[in-house]
Enzyme design. Structure first.
Site, PDB file in Angstrom:
ATOM      1  CB  ALA A  82      -0.659  -0.118   0.549  1.00 47.55           C
ATOM      2  N   GLY A 125       0.738  -5.582   1.020  1.00 43.89           N
ATOM      3  CA  GLY A 125      -0.701  -5.491   0.236  1.00 43.89           C
ATOM      4  C   GLY A 125      -0.674  -5.914  -1.687  1.00 43.89           C
ATOM      5  CD  GLU A 128      -2.421  -7.553   2.536  1.00 45.71           C
ATOM      6  OE1 GLU A 128      -1.908  -6.299   2.535  1.00 45.71           O
ATOM      7  OE2 GLU A 128      -2.658  -7.717   4.146  1.00 45.71           O
ATOM      8  CD  GLU A 148       1.825  -5.693   5.689  1.00 44.50           C
ATOM      9  OE1 GLU A 148       2.884  -6.290   6.248  1.00 44.50           O
ATOM     10  OE2 GLU A 148       1.742  -5.766   4.687  1.00 44.50           O
TER      11      GLU A 148
HETATM   12  N1  CO8 Z   1       4.643   3.519  -0.867  1.00 40.59           N
HETATM   13  C1  CO8 Z   1       4.723   4.580  -1.226  1.00 40.59           C
HETATM   14  N2  CO8 Z   1       6.326   4.785  -1.528  1.00 40.59           N
HETATM   15  C2  CO8 Z   1       7.175   3.290  -1.954  1.00 40.59           C
HETATM   16  C3  CO8 Z   1       7.011   2.424  -1.374  1.00 40.59           C
HETATM   17  C4  CO8 Z   1       5.485   1.979  -0.702  1.00 40.59           C
HETATM   18  N3  CO8 Z   1       5.027   0.926   0.036  1.00 40.59           N
HETATM   19  N4  CO8 Z   1       7.698   1.115  -1.860  1.00 40.59           N
HETATM   20  C5  CO8 Z   1       8.714   2.016  -2.650  1.00 40.59           C
HETATM   21  N5  CO8 Z   1       8.166   2.938  -2.280  1.00 40.59           N
HETATM   22  C6  CO8 Z   1       9.263   4.509  -3.257  1.00 40.59           C
HETATM   23  C7  CO8 Z   1      10.097   4.765  -2.587  1.00 40.59           C
HETATM   24  O1  CO8 Z   1       9.684   5.949  -1.401  1.00 40.59           O
HETATM   25  C8  CO8 Z   1      11.496   5.419  -3.273  1.00 40.59           C
HETATM   26  O2  CO8 Z   1      10.812   6.116  -3.734  1.00 40.59           O
HETATM   27  P1  CO8 Z   1      11.403   7.277  -3.894  1.00 40.59           P
HETATM   28  O3  CO8 Z   1      12.320   7.439  -5.301  1.00 40.59           O
HETATM   29  O4  CO8 Z   1      10.986   9.093  -4.426  1.00 40.59           O
HETATM   30  O5  CO8 Z   1      12.712   8.149  -2.555  1.00 40.59           O
HETATM   31  C9  CO8 Z   1      10.490   4.370  -4.753  1.00 40.59           C
HETATM   32  O6  CO8 Z   1       9.757   4.257  -4.168  1.00 40.59           O
HETATM   33  C10 CO8 Z   1      11.926   3.876  -5.101  1.00 40.59           C
HETATM   34  O7  CO8 Z   1      11.701   2.909  -3.650  1.00 40.59           O
HETATM   35  P2  CO8 Z   1      13.553   2.537  -3.061  1.00 40.59           P
HETATM   36  O8  CO8 Z   1      14.673   3.440  -3.502  1.00 40.59           O
HETATM   37  O9  CO8 Z   1      13.237   2.033  -1.446  1.00 40.59           O
HETATM   38  O10 CO8 Z   1      13.995   1.120  -3.902  1.00 40.59           O
HETATM   39  P3  CO8 Z   1      14.619   0.302  -2.774  1.00 40.59           P
HETATM   40  O11 CO8 Z   1      14.619  -0.650  -4.436  1.00 40.59           O
HETATM   41  O12 CO8 Z   1      16.121   0.634  -2.114  1.00 40.59           O
HETATM   42  O13 CO8 Z   1      13.966  -0.957  -1.818  1.00 40.59           O
HETATM   43  C11 CO8 Z   1      12.432  -1.673  -1.145  1.00 40.59           C
HETATM   44  C12 CO8 Z   1      13.210  -1.432  -2.125  1.00 40.59           C
HETATM   45  C13 CO8 Z   1      12.669  -3.309   0.011  1.00 40.59           C
HETATM   46  C14 CO8 Z   1      11.139  -2.939  -2.108  1.00 40.59           C
HETATM   47  C15 CO8 Z   1      11.805  -0.578   0.058  1.00 40.59           C
HETATM   48  O14 CO8 Z   1      11.001   0.337  -1.493  1.00 40.59           O
HETATM   49  C16 CO8 Z   1      10.358  -1.090   1.058  1.00 40.59           C
HETATM   50  O15 CO8 Z   1      10.763  -1.223   1.929  1.00 40.59           O
HETATM   51  N6  CO8 Z   1       9.123  -0.553   0.804  1.00 40.59           N
HETATM   52  C17 CO8 Z   1       8.122  -0.416   1.996  1.00 40.59           C
HETATM   53  C18 CO8 Z   1       7.587  -1.863   1.858  1.00 40.59           C
HETATM   54  C19 CO8 Z   1       6.758  -2.016   2.592  1.00 40.59           C
HETATM   55  O16 CO8 Z   1       6.656  -1.518   4.381  1.00 40.59           O
HETATM   56  N7  CO8 Z   1       5.397  -2.688   2.090  1.00 40.59           N
HETATM   57  C20 CO8 Z   1       4.440  -2.547   2.863  1.00 40.59           C
HETATM   58  C21 CO8 Z   1       3.564  -1.507   3.066  1.00 40.59           C
HETATM   59  S1  CO8 Z   1       2.103  -1.322   4.526  1.00 40.59           S
HETATM   60  C22 CO8 Z   1       0.766  -2.165   3.651  1.00 40.59           C
HETATM   61  O17 CO8 Z   1       0.694  -2.593   2.258  1.00 40.59           O
HETATM   62  C23 CO8 Z   1      -0.693  -2.714   4.462  1.00 40.59           C
HETATM   63  C24 CO8 Z   1      -0.997  -3.326   3.835  1.00 40.59           C
HETATM   64  C25 CO8 Z   1      -2.902  -3.599   3.889  1.00 40.59           C
HETATM   65  C26 CO8 Z   1      -3.845  -3.564   2.788  1.00 40.59           C
HETATM   66  C27 CO8 Z   1      -3.167  -2.846   1.664  1.00 40.59           C
HETATM   67  C28 CO8 Z   1      -4.074  -3.543   0.130  1.00 40.59           C
HETATM   68  C29 CO8 Z   1      -4.115  -2.324  -0.584  1.00 40.59           C
END
Ligand code: CO8
Length: 274
Positions: A82, A125, A128, A148
């Site tokens: 998400a 998400g 999921e 998460e």
């Molecule tokens: N939301 C918003 N932006 C994101 C997300 C995200 N989930 N994941 C990555 N991005 C963005 C980063 O902020 C970054 O943006 P910018 O270039 O502007 O800084 C860009 O994408 C590239 O990401 P990274 O630079 O971080 O790329 P890396 O290769 O270094 O890392 C990762 C990749 C490991 C995947 C890292 O981006 C990460 O940890 N992302 C978050 C993963 C996460 O925590 N996901 C869970 C989110 S909560 C959730 O899903 C709740 C579910 C509830 C139901 C959902 C139904 C839809």
């Protein structure tokens, strides 16, 4: 090239030409594809993406041109969860009032088979969403996780329920409590995905699988999918009864007559979808 199936019945809510987070295209005969298209944020699932996804599934489900659906992202990410920036300032009350994740339930109602073609990250998400699909074809670079816990929350759209049913309690618990990802190979061994292929071919492989299913008798495909899914929500006894009735019901279709006659006459069946 954008692809809009001819039959648009039941598509009320969204102006299809306005899709901005996903793309729809015809991937093969009878196969409608959905590409998640927010590469700059690793296809993070914001509210707009969810609205468009639900509309796309409804559209494909209602279209006579589509018999199987493939959803995918790009090589680096299926979807990294998400959209965290959208949730950052939310309160329990705003989350409850918007109840945006309830939208996923509509995807679950899709009658046609859905294949997730996954490369790179399928997290939160995103993971999921793959589990809402009926099959997962993964590239050997795919990584699945429920991270998460690392941002102070927990899965909210099936990660504690569908993941546990797919991989078992111990692995699901480890993934949900540590936020660690598993590789495609581990996901295959655990039963989360049905195929792993080299990254160059993952999408092609998923589309070929969808095309194979799209060539089967459509009503039988729908009832078979419904019957398999029933096993997740009912006792064995009622599930068997449900299966048996669906089986009997197929004898009311022209395709049952055609399929069995074609077998006896040693020719290819010509399905009518009724
Ligand atoms: N939301 C918003 N932006 C994101 C997300 C995200 N989930 N994941 C990555 N991005 C963005 C980063 O902020 C970054 O943006 P910018 O270039 O502007 O800084 C860009 O994408 C590239 O990401 P990274 O630079 O971080 O790329 P890396 O290769 O270094 O890392 C990762 C990749 C490991 C995947 C890292 O981006 C990460 O940890 N992302 C978050 C993963 C996460 O925590 N996901 C869970 C989110 S909560 C959730 O899903 C709740 C579910 C509830 C139901 C959902 C139904 C839809």
């Amino acid at each position: 090239m954008p692809y809009f199936p001819r039959n648009r019945k039941n598509i009320k809510e969204v102006d299809l030409e306005q899709f901005s987070c996903i793309e729809l295209y015809a991937a093969a005969a009878g196969v409608g594809a959905i590409r998640l298209n927010r590469p700059a944020v690793l296809n993070a699932l914001n509210l707009q993406t969810m609205i468009e996804l639900v509309a796309a599934f409804e559209l494909y489900d209602a279209s006579d041109d589509v018999r199987c659906i493939v959803i995918h992202g790009n090589k680096k990410a299926f979807a990294a969860g998400a959209d965290i920036t959208e949730m950052q300032g939310a309160t329990a009350v705003t989350m409850l009032e918007r109840d945006q994740f309830a939208r996923w339930e509509r995807i679950k109602q899709t009658k046609k088979p859905i294949i997730a073609a996954v490369s790179g990250f399928a997290l939160g998400g995103g993971c999921e969403l793959t589990m809402l699909c009926d099959m997962i074809v993964a590239s050997d670079t795919a990584q699945f996780g429920q991270p998460e816990i690392n941002i102070g929350v927990m899965p909210g759209a099936g990660g504690t329920q569908r993941l546990t049913r797919a991989v078992g309690k111990a692995l699901a618990m480890e993934m949900v409590l540590t936020g660690r990802m598993i590789s495609a190979k581990q996901a295959l061994a655990a039963g989360l995905v049905n195929r792993v292929v080299p990254v160059e071919f993952y999408l092609e492989e998923a589309i070929a699988l969808a095309e194979e299913i799209a060539q089967k008798a459509p009503v039988a495909v729908k009832l078979a999918k419904e019957s398999v899914l029933k096993s997740f929500s009912t006792s064995l006894e009622s599930g068997l009864e449900f299966e048996r009735k669906n089986f009997y019901m197929l004898f009311a279709t022209e395709d049952q007559k055609e399929g069995m006659t074609a077998f006896v006459e040693k020719r290819k069946a010509d399905w009518k979808g009724r």
